[in-house]
Design an enzyme around this catalytic site. Structure first.
Site, mmCIF file in Angstrom:
data_model
loop_
_atom_site.group_PDB
_atom_site.id
_atom_site.type_symbol
_atom_site.label_atom_id
_atom_site.label_comp_id
_atom_site.label_asym_id
_atom_site.label_seq_id
_atom_site.Cartn_x
_atom_site.Cartn_y
_atom_site.Cartn_z
ATOM 1 N N HIS A 176 0.331 7.855 4.104
ATOM 2 C CA HIS A 176 0.889 7.148 5.248
ATOM 3 C C HIS A 176 2.398 7.343 5.404
ATOM 4 C CE1 HIS A 176 -3.022 5.299 5.310
ATOM 5 N NE2 HIS A 176 -2.848 4.853 4.081
ATOM 6 N N ILE A 190 -0.809 9.231 8.698
ATOM 7 C CA ILE A 190 -1.595 8.333 9.546
ATOM 8 C C ILE A 190 -1.214 6.881 9.264
ATOM 9 C CG2 ILE A 190 -3.516 9.959 9.665
ATOM 10 C CD1 ILE A 190 -4.984 8.231 7.593
ATOM 11 N N ASP A 232 0.856 -1.187 0.000
ATOM 12 C CA ASP A 232 0.000 0.000 0.000
ATOM 13 C C ASP A 232 0.890 1.234 0.000
ATOM 14 O OD1 ASP A 232 -1.741 2.085 0.377
ATOM 15 O OD2 ASP A 232 -2.956 1.054 1.865
ATOM 16 N N GLY A 267 -5.262 1.981 7.706
ATOM 17 C CA GLY A 267 -6.376 1.350 8.394
ATOM 18 C C GLY A 267 -6.236 -0.158 8.453
#
Length: 287
Positions: free
Chosen positions: A194, A209, A189, A212
């Site tokens: 991120h 962040i 990903d 998820g």
């Protein structure tokens, strides 16, 4: 251009051959925080190839980034949306049997549903994988697309579950390393949200962040280790709604409620920000 739900649902499934090795599994496990303490036998089963057990969350990255690497269904016929309006709303995986630490499979993906939430649309990307011995897993990825609702479609089911009853049986705190998102992204990903502070700022965050699906995997590992005696092969399905974000350097607090009938309810929150919700409406089904 608005979503053409009928065209999206009628689109032909996309079939891809995928493969993974023990190295891919080890990298995923390290990315979700396995291997701490490094000499703990309970952790070594996730990070040593000669005793490797595969956590089911690996299906979300298996083969060219898994869920993230499939284009998330956004290149399907009838789907033409602004990527900045897309949020990963929910994730469910179903396991037909324990995952082998290395293998090859055929992955088939299609848009399974398009829901009209009024101010937004929800796309459900269904992915099924099978090898020479039969079905391996099914994955449903729900993508929330802001500003794309109002086309008169079905609103779809509600993902909300009743609150768990009573206090949790287990509370597990997992510290998130400052570099954890940088390590997790190596599983496929590559979203700069991120990793790149400038990109994160454009998206409204003061710093990058955590993925998820990384917090998703961390919570499942906590449940396997705490409730299922460290046996990931017992997991049959795992679903959650992404309720908020957690940042590298923070602490993920996971609450677990084992229920009868082979069910575990869980929630996850960010400790340092007044336990802001991260995962909600989560359910694990197991043997």
């Amino acid at each position: 251009m608005p979503i053409d739900a009928a065209r999206a649902l009628a689109g032909a499934p996309r079939e891809t051959r995928i493969a993974w090795t023990r190295k891919d599994v080890l990298l995923y496990h390290l990315g979700i925080g396995a291997g701490r303490p490094a000499t703990d036998p309970a952790e070594l089963r996730y990070v040593l190839e000669d005793r490797l057990r595969v956590l089911p969350g690996f299906v979300t990255v298996a083969g060219d980034g898994g869920v993230a690497g499939e284009g998330a269904g956004l290149d399907a016929p009838g789907i033409d949306v602004d990527l900045t309006a897309v949020l990963h709303g929910a994730q469910r995986i179903g396991l037909h049997r324990p995952l082998p630490p290395a293998g090859e499979a055929t992955r088939t993906s299609r848009i399974a549903a398009v829901y009209d939430k009024g101010k937004a649309a929800v796309l459900v990307l269904r992915t099924e994988a099978a090898d020479a011995d039969g079905p391996l897993w099914t994955s449903d990825t729900q993508l929330y697309v802001r500003g794309e609702g109002g086309f008169g479609g079905d609103r779809g089911p509600s993902p909300r579950l009743p609150d768990p009853e009573g206090p949790p049986a287990h509370v597990v705190d997992r510290g998130i390393r400052e570099d954890q998102a940088l390590l997790y992204r190596l599983s496929g990903d590559w979203n700069p949200l991120h990793a790149d502070p400038e990109f994160a700022a454009l998206a409204g965050f003061d710093r990058p962040i955590l993925h998820g699906l990384c917090s998703y995997g961390m919570a499942l590992k906590a449940a396997v280790d705490t409730v299922l005696a460290g046996d990931p092969g017992r997991v049959r399905s795992y679903a959650t709604r992404f309720a908020g974000v957690v940042y590298p350097g923070e602490t993920l607090r996971i609450r677990l409620w084992p229920e009868g009938g082979g069910r575990i309810r869980l929630t996850a929150s960010a400790v340092e920000r007044d336990e802001s919700p991260v995962l909600a409406d989560a359910l694990i089904e197991h043997d």
